[in-house]
Write a protein that holds these residues in place. Structure first.
Motif, PDB file in Angstrom:
ATOM      1  N   LEU A 265      -3.140 -13.814  15.927  1.00 28.55           N
ATOM      2  CA  LEU A 265      -4.579 -13.596  15.865  1.00 28.55           C
ATOM      3  C   LEU A 265      -4.922 -12.335  15.098  1.00 28.55           C
ATOM      4  O   LEU A 265      -5.852 -12.315  14.310  1.00 28.55           O
ATOM      5  N   ARG A 266      -4.140 -11.260  15.298  1.00 35.36           N
ATOM      6  CA  ARG A 266      -4.477 -10.019  14.632  1.00 35.36           C
ATOM      7  C   ARG A 266      -4.377 -10.160  13.120  1.00 35.36           C
ATOM      8  O   ARG A 266      -5.142  -9.584  12.371  1.00 35.36           O
ATOM      9  N   LYS A 267      -3.419 -10.960  12.662  1.00 38.02           N
ATOM     10  CA  LYS A 267      -3.321 -11.186  11.223  1.00 38.02           C
ATOM     11  C   LYS A 267      -4.524 -11.977  10.723  1.00 38.02           C
ATOM     12  O   LYS A 267      -5.036 -11.742   9.638  1.00 38.02           O
TER      13      LYS A 267
ATOM     14  N   VAL B 130     -11.230 -10.960   3.321  1.00 40.41           N
ATOM     15  CA  VAL B 130     -12.000 -11.918   2.532  1.00 40.41           C
ATOM     16  C   VAL B 130     -13.475 -11.584   2.509  1.00 40.41           C
ATOM     17  O   VAL B 130     -14.208 -12.092   1.670  1.00 40.41           O
ATOM     18  N   LEU B 131     -13.942 -10.721   3.406  1.00 42.86           N
ATOM     19  CA  LEU B 131     -15.343 -10.323   3.360  1.00 42.86           C
ATOM     20  C   LEU B 131     -15.597  -9.369   2.218  1.00 42.86           C
ATOM     21  O   LEU B 131     -16.706  -9.267   1.712  1.00 42.86           O
ATOM     22  N   THR B 132     -14.595  -8.632   1.816  1.00 46.45           N
ATOM     23  CA  THR B 132     -14.832  -7.565   0.871  1.00 46.45           C
ATOM     24  C   THR B 132     -14.155  -7.752  -0.466  1.00 46.45           C
ATOM     25  O   THR B 132     -14.580  -7.168  -1.445  1.00 46.45           O
ATOM     26  N   ILE B 133     -13.103  -8.543  -0.503  1.00 51.67           N
ATOM     27  CA  ILE B 133     -12.385  -8.655  -1.760  1.00 51.67           C
ATOM     28  C   ILE B 133     -11.993 -10.090  -2.016  1.00 51.67           C
ATOM     29  O   ILE B 133     -11.936 -10.908  -1.113  1.00 51.67           O
TER      30      ILE B 133
ATOM     31  N   ASP C 260       0.824  -9.371   5.412  1.00 51.35           N
ATOM     32  CA  ASP C 260       0.914  -9.913   4.057  1.00 51.35           C
ATOM     33  C   ASP C 260      -0.461 -10.300   3.519  1.00 51.35           C
ATOM     34  O   ASP C 260      -0.621 -10.495   2.313  1.00 51.35           O
ATOM     35  N   SER C 261      -1.455 -10.413   4.394  1.00 50.79           N
ATOM     36  CA  SER C 261      -2.772 -10.907   3.999  1.00 50.79           C
ATOM     37  C   SER C 261      -3.669  -9.831   3.404  1.00 50.79           C
ATOM     38  O   SER C 261      -4.758 -10.126   2.917  1.00 50.79           O
ATOM     39  N   ILE C 262      -3.245  -8.569   3.425  1.00 49.89           N
ATOM     40  CA  ILE C 262      -4.054  -7.489   2.868  1.00 49.89           C
ATOM     41  C   ILE C 262      -3.132  -6.420   2.300  1.00 49.89           C
ATOM     42  O   ILE C 262      -2.147  -6.036   2.941  1.00 49.89           O
TER      43      ILE C 262
ATOM     44  N   PRO D 177      -5.100   0.799  -4.711  1.00 50.12           N
ATOM     45  CA  PRO D 177      -6.080   1.849  -5.035  1.00 50.12           C
ATOM     46  C   PRO D 177      -7.305   1.327  -5.755  1.00 50.12           C
ATOM     47  O   PRO D 177      -8.306   2.031  -5.864  1.00 50.12           O
ATOM     48  N   VAL D 178      -7.235   0.092  -6.270  1.00 52.08           N
ATOM     49  CA  VAL D 178      -8.386  -0.487  -6.955  1.00 52.08           C
ATOM     50  C   VAL D 178      -9.454  -0.911  -5.951  1.00 52.08           C
ATOM     51  O   VAL D 178     -10.651  -0.812  -6.210  1.00 52.08           O
ATOM     52  N   VAL D 179      -9.007  -1.367  -4.784  1.00 57.02           N
ATOM     53  CA  VAL D 179      -9.927  -1.884  -3.777  1.00 57.02           C
ATOM     54  C   VAL D 179     -10.282  -0.834  -2.733  1.00 57.02           C
ATOM     55  O   VAL D 179     -11.444  -0.684  -2.352  1.00 57.02           O
ATOM     56  N   TRP D 180      -9.274  -0.089  -2.269  1.00 61.92           N
ATOM     57  CA  TRP D 180      -9.476   0.828  -1.147  1.00 61.92           C
ATOM     58  C   TRP D 180      -9.443   2.275  -1.607  1.00 61.92           C
ATOM     59  O   TRP D 180      -8.861   2.614  -2.637  1.00 61.92           O
TER      60      TRP D 180
END
Length: 228
Positions: A3-5, A13-16, A148-150, A155-158
């Motif tokens: 669930l945490r993953k 997916v909300l932001t990128i 693995d999902s994020i 550095p481009v996103v965060w």
């Protein structure tokens, strides 16, 4: 996947969007007399992001102000943002909400008390910069580097500075969006035109990477001389 993953996928997916690229070059042998013709390289389609059914999960983001989708979007960015969010929610079968569950200086207390009670007030908590270290050191946050999902190090996103602050040892406990512009430049196009300057000059300088205070002030001096 646990669930945490899934929840961290929801944040991602909300932001990128998932960006993947592939390609390559093939070396061809050639003699000093003739060269073998090079066959055109077929374009390789980017692999489509796999669909992960989250079963209608509602991901709650705890913050200090309610964030709702505006009926009228004020910019192309805002339109693209909400279009992407709806696309991801439909594709992965989940919804999200950003709710004002605590004041900015009370989020750490809400986080700690609700998690320790076994009933987290939200799946994701937004912290003010003053409390990020305390949240990371609480022992209640999840190590994003194990997912693995994020890509929490991207550095481009965060924000790289926040990523460094939220990293303890080999574990990273938080991410934050890159900083928004804090300096604005306002100019009067009519004055540029009256001074014989291209009114789009600042835009052109910015697009070419040559916009700095030196060349911009040069244009302003020319305008100033006209109105002395």
């Amino acid at each position: 996947m646990n669930l945490r993953k899934f929840l961290c996928l929801g944040l991602a997916v909300l932001t990128i969007g998932a960006l993947t690229a592939c390609g390559g070059e093939e070396e061809t042998a050639a003699t000093t007399e003739t060269a073998a013709p090079v066959a055109p390289v077929a374009e390789v389609a980017e692999p489509e992001e796999p669909v992960r059914d989250l079963g209608g999960l509602v991901v709650t983001i705890a913050t200090w102000v309610d964030v709702v989708e505006p009926e009228v979007k004020n910019s192309a960015y805002e339109e693209a943002l909400w279009e992407h969010r709806h696309e991801m929610m439909e594709k992965h079968n989940f919804k999200f909400e950003e709710l004002a569950l605590a004041p900015w200086n009370g989020m750490l207390e809400l986080f700690s008390t609700s998690v320790l009670a076994g009933d987290p007030a939200a799946e994701i908590f937004r912290f003010h910069a003053n409390y990020t270290l305390a949240a990371a050191q609480s022992g209640l946050a999840y190590d994003l580097s194990t997912l693995d999902s994020i890509d929490a190090d991207d550095p481009v996103v965060w924000n790289p500075s926040l990523a460094e602050v939220m990293t303890i040892g080999d574990a990273q406990y938080g991410v934050g969006e890159k900083g928004r512009p804090k300096q604005m430049l306002y100019f009067n196009k009519r004055l540029f035109e009256e001074a014989g300057l291209d009114p789009n000059l600042p835009y052109d300088l910015q697009a070419s990477g040559r916009l700095d205070l030196g060349n911009f002030y040069g244009a302003l001096r020319k305008i100033n001389e006209r109105y002395r």
